[in-house]
Scaffold this motif. Sequence first.
Motif, PDB file in Angstrom:
ATOM      1  N   ASN A  18     -11.973 -18.506  30.734  1.00 51.54           N
ATOM      2  CA  ASN A  18     -11.462 -17.329  30.490  1.00 51.54           C
ATOM      3  C   ASN A  18     -10.867 -16.771  31.882  1.00 51.54           C
ATOM      4  O   ASN A  18     -11.602 -15.640  32.114  1.00 51.54           O
ATOM      5  CB  ASN A  18     -12.226 -16.320  29.734  1.00 51.54           C
ATOM      6  N   TYR A  19      -9.985 -16.770  32.592  1.00 54.61           N
ATOM      7  CA  TYR A  19      -9.658 -16.648  34.011  1.00 54.61           C
ATOM      8  C   TYR A  19      -8.221 -16.796  34.220  1.00 54.61           C
ATOM      9  O   TYR A  19      -7.552 -17.240  33.638  1.00 54.61           O
ATOM     10  CB  TYR A  19     -10.202 -16.961  34.944  1.00 54.61           C
ATOM     11  N   SER A  20      -7.682 -15.510  34.600  1.00 59.66           N
ATOM     12  CA  SER A  20      -6.259 -15.256  34.345  1.00 59.66           C
ATOM     13  C   SER A  20      -5.425 -15.970  34.708  1.00 59.66           C
ATOM     14  O   SER A  20      -4.722 -16.577  34.428  1.00 59.66           O
ATOM     15  CB  SER A  20      -5.970 -13.908  34.614  1.00 59.66           C
ATOM     16  N   GLY A  21      -5.398 -17.264  36.194  1.00 57.75           N
ATOM     17  CA  GLY A  21      -5.138 -17.394  36.740  1.00 57.75           C
ATOM     18  C   GLY A  21      -5.666 -19.083  35.821  1.00 57.75           C
ATOM     19  O   GLY A  21      -4.542 -19.727  35.746  1.00 57.75           O
ATOM     20  N   ASP A  22      -6.408 -19.548  35.641  1.00 54.86           N
ATOM     21  CA  ASP A  22      -6.173 -20.115  34.580  1.00 54.86           C
ATOM     22  C   ASP A  22      -5.582 -20.599  33.864  1.00 54.86           C
ATOM     23  O   ASP A  22      -5.213 -21.614  33.097  1.00 54.86           O
ATOM     24  CB  ASP A  22      -7.662 -20.978  34.394  1.00 54.86           C
ATOM     25  N   ILE A  23      -5.751 -19.158  32.676  1.00 58.40           N
ATOM     26  CA  ILE A  23      -4.819 -19.070  31.371  1.00 58.40           C
ATOM     27  C   ILE A  23      -3.810 -19.473  31.539  1.00 58.40           C
ATOM     28  O   ILE A  23      -2.680 -20.093  31.070  1.00 58.40           O
ATOM     29  CB  ILE A  23      -5.168 -18.413  30.213  1.00 58.40           C
ATOM     30  N   MET A  24      -3.261 -18.317  32.285  1.00 55.52           N
ATOM     31  CA  MET A  24      -1.579 -18.722  32.773  1.00 55.52           C
ATOM     32  C   MET A  24      -0.813 -20.526  33.314  1.00 55.52           C
ATOM     33  O   MET A  24       0.043 -20.721  32.649  1.00 55.52           O
ATOM     34  CB  MET A  24      -1.650 -17.803  33.795  1.00 55.52           C
ATOM     35  N   ASN A  25      -1.908 -20.953  34.353  1.00 54.23           N
ATOM     36  CA  ASN A  25      -1.039 -22.041  34.733  1.00 54.23           C
ATOM     37  C   ASN A  25      -1.489 -23.370  33.509  1.00 54.23           C
ATOM     38  O   ASN A  25      -0.583 -24.133  33.555  1.00 54.23           O
ATOM     39  CB  ASN A  25      -2.306 -22.518  36.096  1.00 54.23           C
ATOM     40  N   PHE A  26      -2.888 -23.223  33.027  1.00 53.77           N
ATOM     41  CA  PHE A  26      -2.698 -23.997  31.844  1.00 53.77           C
ATOM     42  C   PHE A  26      -1.588 -24.344  30.912  1.00 53.77           C
ATOM     43  O   PHE A  26      -1.453 -25.000  30.470  1.00 53.77           O
ATOM     44  CB  PHE A  26      -4.317 -24.556  31.481  1.00 53.77           C
ATOM     45  N   GLU A  27      -2.122 -22.902  30.684  1.00 54.61           N
ATOM     46  CA  GLU A  27      -0.045 -22.720  29.406  1.00 54.61           C
ATOM     47  C   GLU A  27       1.368 -23.143  30.152  1.00 54.61           C
ATOM     48  O   GLU A  27       1.746 -24.002  29.352  1.00 54.61           O
ATOM     49  CB  GLU A  27      -0.252 -21.529  28.954  1.00 54.61           C
ATOM     50  N   MET A  28       1.486 -22.779  31.368  1.00 54.66           N
ATOM     51  CA  MET A  28       2.942 -23.269  32.046  1.00 54.66           C
ATOM     52  C   MET A  28       2.868 -25.060  32.002  1.00 54.66           C
ATOM     53  O   MET A  28       3.872 -25.185  31.539  1.00 54.66           O
ATOM     54  CB  MET A  28       2.726 -22.663  32.902  1.00 54.66           C
ATOM     55  N   ALA A  29       1.270 -25.475  32.088  1.00 53.95           N
ATOM     56  CA  ALA A  29       1.426 -27.111  32.316  1.00 53.95           C
ATOM     57  C   ALA A  29       1.688 -27.241  30.529  1.00 53.95           C
ATOM     58  O   ALA A  29       2.112 -28.834  30.633  1.00 53.95           O
ATOM     59  CB  ALA A  29      -0.145 -27.853  32.984  1.00 53.95           C
TER      60      ALA A  29
END
Length: 221
Positions: free
Chosen positions: A105-116
């Motif tokens: 639950n880290y904003s950068g992780d969530i955004m980048n994993f969702e994009m991938a």
Amino acid sequence: MKKIINKPENVVTEMLDGLAYVHSDLVHRVEGFDIIARNEQAAGQVGLISGGGSGHEPAHAGFVGDGMLSAAIAGAVFTSPTPDQILEAIKEADQGAGVFMVVKNYSGDIMNFEMAQELAEMEGIEVASIVVDDDIAVENSLYTQGRRGVAGTIFVHKILGHAAREGKSLAEIKDLADKIVPNIHTIGLALSGATVPEVGKPGFVLAEDEIEYGIGIHGEP
């Protein structure tokens, strides 16, 4: 804190190369990417990936192996991995049954994993995920978006990795993840501040007779 580091800008590359060299019978580094992946995985088995900023070793590359992760992506120190790196890990882990992502639950992780995930699904790979938020100390911290994923993430890797090895489907693994993550709780403490190699000094200083109880993963109070 004292470490053996040749050059701060090479620390992630050298860490990954060293891990792959020492454990070449089990894992390999994906050429051109900051990814450690298993050498062998059964066809038709759900792939399991995770990742995040480097500096938390052995997470996550150290947990790639039988009954745990299929692949792990290493971002720069304390920095989320990029979507293209995550997409490559999804492809590496895919054995025809889909890929499950363990995301903190880290904003950068969530955004980048969702994009991938979106990119992978455009290429026909089925992907599901869970966001781990086990840190009970920083829920209302001004420095985070809420409870972070910390040490409890390792239990998620192990439980879901076992389920994948047993042949559970992507939907079954998603259901299991949704059940276990709300029941994992962690609190951290620090004896001293962490030092980012390229910064060269601790993020905070504690007196000899002090500990920080309930500290966040990057030193959040």
